[in-house]
Design a protein around this motif. Sequence first.
Motif, mmCIF file in Angstrom:
data_model
loop_
_atom_site.group_PDB
_atom_site.id
_atom_site.type_symbol
_atom_site.label_atom_id
_atom_site.label_comp_id
_atom_site.label_asym_id
_atom_site.label_seq_id
_atom_site.Cartn_x
_atom_site.Cartn_y
_atom_site.Cartn_z
ATOM 1 N N ASN A 28 0.817 -1.217 0.000
ATOM 2 C CA ASN A 28 0.000 0.000 0.000
ATOM 3 C C ASN A 28 0.849 1.264 0.000
ATOM 4 O O ASN A 28 0.432 2.295 -0.556
ATOM 5 N N SER A 40 -7.188 -3.888 0.475
ATOM 6 C CA SER A 40 -7.660 -4.253 1.810
ATOM 7 C C SER A 40 -6.922 -5.480 2.336
ATOM 8 O O SER A 40 -6.364 -6.277 1.574
ATOM 9 N N SER A 41 -6.969 -5.650 3.653
ATOM 10 C CA SER A 41 -6.306 -6.800 4.262
ATOM 11 C C SER A 41 -6.934 -8.111 3.799
ATOM 12 O O SER A 41 -6.235 -9.128 3.658
ATOM 13 N N ASN A 42 -8.232 -8.108 3.556
ATOM 14 C CA ASN A 42 -8.891 -9.326 3.075
ATOM 15 C C ASN A 42 -8.334 -9.773 1.734
ATOM 16 O O ASN A 42 -8.306 -10.968 1.430
ATOM 17 N N GLU A 43 -7.875 -8.814 0.939
ATOM 18 C CA GLU A 43 -7.319 -9.139 -0.376
ATOM 19 C C GLU A 43 -5.858 -9.566 -0.280
ATOM 20 O O GLU A 43 -5.473 -10.606 -0.808
#
Length: 219
Positions: A28, A40-43
């Motif tokens: 990022n 995002s962290s989920n990605e």
Amino acid sequence: MLNTAKGVLFDLDGTLLDTADDLGAALNHLLHTYGFPAVSSNEYRLVASDGVYPLLDLGFKEQLSKFDKEVLRQEFLDYYLENIAVHTTLFPGIKQLLNLIEHADIPWGIVTNKPAFLTDPLLLKFNEFTNSQSNISGDTIKERKPHPAPMLLASREIGVAAEHIWYLGDAKRDIEAGNAALMTTVAVKWGYIKPLDDCIKWQADHIISKPLDLVGISK
């Protein structure tokens, strides 16, 4: 496990350490520098242990072809190395598991595909790794997982025959390497396993959901 294993080896990212947020921060930072939206962290957690290029692909998408990948990779690594353990933590239960292994006088070590220039400073950030008797990185020798050679080198360094070692990892390459070395393999479900990955098909000897689950199983 404590009654049957004579040695234990671990993968690093996604098994011992949750490094995803520091890897994501490096990505990022790079995206912000070049005017791209953050991921995002989920990605980024889904590709956290796959290396730099998959992370760059995730962030820059089709625009990546407009950049020099090697330049981006070096900028990523420079930032990550400078901030290597800002957010990184031991997975819950790992400290307790290592304490139990050491209390049982079972030698243990680490086999990772992470290059040594990142592995070595990262391990120094955690006192829990002081007693590791073998730290094999992705460039310690010519071969890397899923090849069994790094596993066998770690086996020699901890002084335990491969067939008496348990190996824990969160990726298919970990299980393939451990199986090829004739170790008892354990797939760990707390790591960076993608939703579509079916770790049952990896042919691990055991699958566990929490580190301390290891204590209650036998070969």
